[in-house]
Design a protein around this motif. Structure first.
Motif, PDB file in Angstrom:
ATOM      1  N   THR A 189       0.853  -1.341  -0.095  1.00 52.21           N
ATOM      2  CA  THR A 189      -0.006  -0.179  -0.065  1.00 52.21           C
ATOM      3  C   THR A 189       0.936   1.351  -0.051  1.00 52.21           C
ATOM      4  O   THR A 189       0.251   2.424  -0.344  1.00 52.21           O
TER       5      THR A 189
ATOM      6  N   LEU B 177      -5.978  -6.930  -0.577  1.00 60.19           N
ATOM      7  CA  LEU B 177      -5.520  -5.513  -1.122  1.00 60.19           C
ATOM      8  C   LEU B 177      -6.863  -4.669  -0.744  1.00 60.19           C
ATOM      9  O   LEU B 177      -6.503  -3.529  -0.135  1.00 60.19           O
TER      10      LEU B 177
ATOM     11  N   ARG C 184      -6.671  -4.101   2.967  1.00 59.60           N
ATOM     12  CA  ARG C 184      -5.588  -3.067   3.135  1.00 59.60           C
ATOM     13  C   ARG C 184      -6.010  -1.699   3.011  1.00 59.60           C
ATOM     14  O   ARG C 184      -5.496  -0.758   3.742  1.00 59.60           O
ATOM     15  N   VAL C 185      -6.680  -1.611   1.883  1.00 61.02           N
ATOM     16  CA  VAL C 185      -7.106  -0.279   1.210  1.00 61.02           C
ATOM     17  C   VAL C 185      -8.053   0.534   2.293  1.00 61.02           C
ATOM     18  O   VAL C 185      -8.113   1.714   2.664  1.00 61.02           O
TER      19      VAL C 185
ATOM     20  N   GLU D 164      -1.733  -1.691   6.332  1.00 60.96           N
ATOM     21  CA  GLU D 164      -2.861  -0.772   5.568  1.00 60.96           C
ATOM     22  C   GLU D 164      -2.441   0.553   5.113  1.00 60.96           C
ATOM     23  O   GLU D 164      -1.301   1.008   5.247  1.00 60.96           O
ATOM     24  N   LEU D 165      -3.227   0.871   4.059  1.00 62.87           N
ATOM     25  CA  LEU D 165      -3.039   2.308   3.414  1.00 62.87           C
ATOM     26  C   LEU D 165      -3.190   3.293   4.459  1.00 62.87           C
ATOM     27  O   LEU D 165      -4.290   3.405   5.323  1.00 62.87           O
TER      28      LEU D 165
END
Lengths: 188, 526
Positions: free
Chosen positions: B417, B450, B453-454, B461-462
């Motif tokens: 990320t 993904l 995480r976003v 994480e983002l």
């Protein structure tokens, strides 16, 4: 747009489902012919025997003293000869040997002969080949069969007219009660 | 593999990709049955068990045909259940064939996946044998032919004391022991299927054994409706004294029946062994040449904080946590190279960027994205396309797509990320990540992780400071380039409405992560 997509999705799902169902019961033609079959099937324990011969003095000389047997014998099940004639024409001539790696199992007969429907004169002959190996002397136990043969050679032979319907299978087998080869039809 | 074989495989892959795209258009990727082929086979197996358990109470060994005819004659409590039983067996074979074809053409059958491939073949074989015994149970014309043909083929093996074929010649009535043994095999084989299924999924984490409910019940409903509207019929009873002119064969189970009858048992065995050998050899035939295979991931223990996120995320259970041996407290991750398919998911899950092979770790991705930004110098209205090279319309293999610079990644799940963060903070108007649909991810769970995480703060994480309105995910299959183009166009319009993004200089990327407490670590250790 959404409705059209739903209709299309439903149609595709139904078509696929129907396709699977149709393929699961696909009619297949196995034969276009009306030919019938004459099936030969039986089992025979076979005649146990030995092929013996007398070794020459030179051969005996080469062996250790304790192994100098005047007769050298090989145990075996006697082979049988199967002959089948239909309407005066010979259709099967075969020598059958006992089954098994040591050829000590019973002899199994299984043949199928395609014939047009109608009446046919069928002659079956099944006999032990008593001829021994060159220089051998016949010997050994008497025949031991699943149903011991009577010793009457006619028990292992038939010569009769067999009526075959379209695509019928007539079975030639050994009848335990009659102690003879017999022809059976589907009806009984 | 020869060039022709490779071309044939490529052609088949394109065909499947187009079918995927067509089904996605109709059902959406969530309910695309092609994506759930393996799970549909398992669901069909469960349906077989359920209906089979019911039917077995009404089957009579002493009167096989009559008992099945009685079941078929019961419109409310028999016929449709038998129909479902039959159709479920067909669905299982169709779904398994689709599943195997996908795994083969998508190059997912070699290396650590070889076990799944070989056990999958075993599953299909068991299904076939189970189906064979099921059809023999009915003792109709097809059953007789199956029994006779099976006996003829088996008699070629020198292992029977007397020919099995004699059972069906008509010398004597078929012994009850035959139907008992057949029934026993029909009941016992599913145990083998369950065991093979367990082996089949043993190397993957969180296997999806059942399809989404909507899809599962939809398929079940369709076949139930079919079983009611177009019920199963019965062929004529087996007659040992007649030659059948025609027979109803199941194209999925007994397709071989009309074929093998034309050949001697020796040829049948030769053909069977040859086909089996070719199928079993697939993992070895398609594996990359020495040196071309992707390197298994390794952990840089200096950076590893022991958070165990990579072990949790790994779709192949290739990562385990061990107590550190370098004098530091806590755990350290280690990758089992025999289980690792080099998917890269762990590179995306590691906040300190300490896992991955050279050139594919988070740190390597950061180096690459810095070079990318220097090369493309994105303006505040530019959308950068981050795309998976395996799917997503194939845009990952392009330098640019519809005017957008493309940053390729081997899998959306391996994307760290911090790459997205770097792109946004360096002034890109937006970042569109194009991934494969979740159920068609080459690495199984890439896009799932993904997304978490976003948007859902899954490690790594983002960071909160990244404006989520400048980040979008789109799922598109290999043949869905139009979907990517449409998503790009739509996102560009949104980005224009947002206005230019701020450009940061000297961007520092945070590599911290939350290390679980010792108790949680012990749980991970088992």
């Amino acid at each position: 747009m959404m409705r059209a997509r739903r209709v299309a999705a439903t149609v595709v799902a139904v078509l696929l489902t129907t396709g699977v169902a149709a393929l699961s019961r696909l009619p297949v033609t196995l034969t276009r012919s009306d030919e019938a079959r004459l099936r030969l099937s039986w089992r025979l324990q076979g005649r146990a025997g030995e092929d013996c011969r007398r070794p020459s003095p030179e051969e005996l000389e080469r062996l250790p003293v304790h192994m100098r047997n005047p007769a050298a014998c090989i145990g075996r099940i006697t082979p049988y000869r199967l002959e089948v004639g239909v309407d005066g024409r010979t259709v099967v001539v075969d020598t059958l040997h006992a089954a098994g790696a040591r050829a000590d199992r019973p002899i199994y007969v299984f043949r199928e002969i395609r014939l047009p429907p109608g009446d046919h004169r069928v002659a079956v002959r099944f006999r032990a080949l008593t001829g021994a190996l060159p220089g051998a002397e016949a010997g050994g136990d008497p025949p031991a069969a699943e149903d011991p043969p009577t010793g009457d050679s006619s028990a292992w032979a038939i010569d009769e007219v067999v009526r075959l319907r379209e695509r019928e299978i007539a079975l030639v087998t050994y009848d335990r009660e009659r102690r003879a080869l017999t022809v059976r039809h589907g009806g009984g | 593999m020869g060039r022709i074989t490779r071309r044939a495989i490529k052609g088949l892959r394109r065909l499947i990709a187009r079918l995927d795209a067509a089904f996605n258009a109709l059902y959406g990727w969530k309910y695309n049955p092609l994506y759930h082929s393996g799970a549909l086979a398992v669901a069909a197996f469960v349906a077989l068990l359920g209906t089979g358990l019911y039917l077995i109470f009404f089957y009579r060994i002493g009167a096989p045909y009559a008992s099945v005819a009685r079941i078929t004659g019961q419109a409310w409590t028999g016929r449709w259940i038998r129909g479902i039983h039959r159709y479920a067996s067909d669905v299982a074979v169709v779904a398994a064939a689709v599943h195997a074809a996908r795994m083969f053409v998508q190059d997912r059958s070699w290396g650590p996946r070889a076990l799944a491939w070989v056990s999958g073949l075993g599953l299909v074989f068991l299904f076939f044998v189970c189906g064979w015994t099921g059809y023999v149970m009915v003792w109709d014309v097809q059953a007789k032919l199956l029994a006779e043909e099976g006996a003829r083929i088996m008699d070629a093996l020198p292992i029977f004391s007397e020919p099995i074929r004699r059972t069906f010649v008509g010398e004597q009535p078929i012994p009850g022991a035959f139907f008992f043994l057949n029934l026993f095999a029909h009941i016992a084989l599913p145990v083998g299927v369950a065991l093979a299924l367990w082996i089949h999924v043993s190397r993957i984490a969180r296997p999806s054994l059942l399809p989404p409910r909507r899809l599962m019940w939809g398929v079940a409903g369709l076949f139930l409706a079919l079983a009611l509207v177009w019920p199963l019929s019965m062929d004529a009873k087996a007659d040992l004294f007649s030659v059948p002119r025609s027979v109803s064969v199941d194209a999925f189970y007994t397709f071989w029946l009309p074929v093998t009858r034309a050949f001697s048992p020796g040829w049948v065995w030769t053909g069977f062994l040859a086909v089996s050998l070719v199928l079993v050899a697939v993992p070895w035939a398609v594996r990359p040449r020495a040196g071309a295979a992707p390197t298994p991931y390794v952990v840089n223990e200096r950076f590893c904080t022991g958070c165990s996120q990579c072990a949790l995320d790994c779709p192949y259970e290739a990562i385990s946590m061990f107590r550190r041996g370098d004098g530091r407290e806590g755990l350290v991750a280690r990758v089992d190279p025999d289980l690792c398919v080099s998917c890269g998911i762990c590179a995306g899950s590691c906040a300190p960027m300490g896992v991955g092979p050279p050139r594919r770790t988070g740190r390597d991705q950061l180096v690459r994205v810095k070079q990318f930004v220097d090369r493309h110098a994105p303006t505040g209205e530019d959308v950068i396309l981050v795309a998976c090279t395996r799917g997503a319309g194939g845009v990952g293999a392009m330098g640019g797509f519809a005017g957008a610079p493309v940053f390729p990644v081997s899998c959306a799940g391996s994307l760290h990320t911090s790459v997205i963060e770097y792109l946004v903070r360096s002034g890109a108007g937006g970042v569109l990540v194009a991934s494969c649909p979740p159920r068609d991810c080459w690495n199984r769970e890439g896009v799932k992780w993904l997304e978490e995480r976003v948007y859902y703060e899954r490690e790594a994480e983002l960071k909160e400071r990244v404006d989520r309105s400048r980040v979008r995910l789109v799922c598109a299959g290999e043949a869905e380039i139009g979907r990517v183009a449409a998503a790009l166009e739509a996102f560009r319009a949104e980005v224009r409405a947002l206005g230019r993004s701020a450009v940061e200089e000297g961007i520092e990327i945070d590599t911290e992560c939350d290390v679980p407490d010792p108790e949680a670590l012990d749980k991970v250790m088992g």
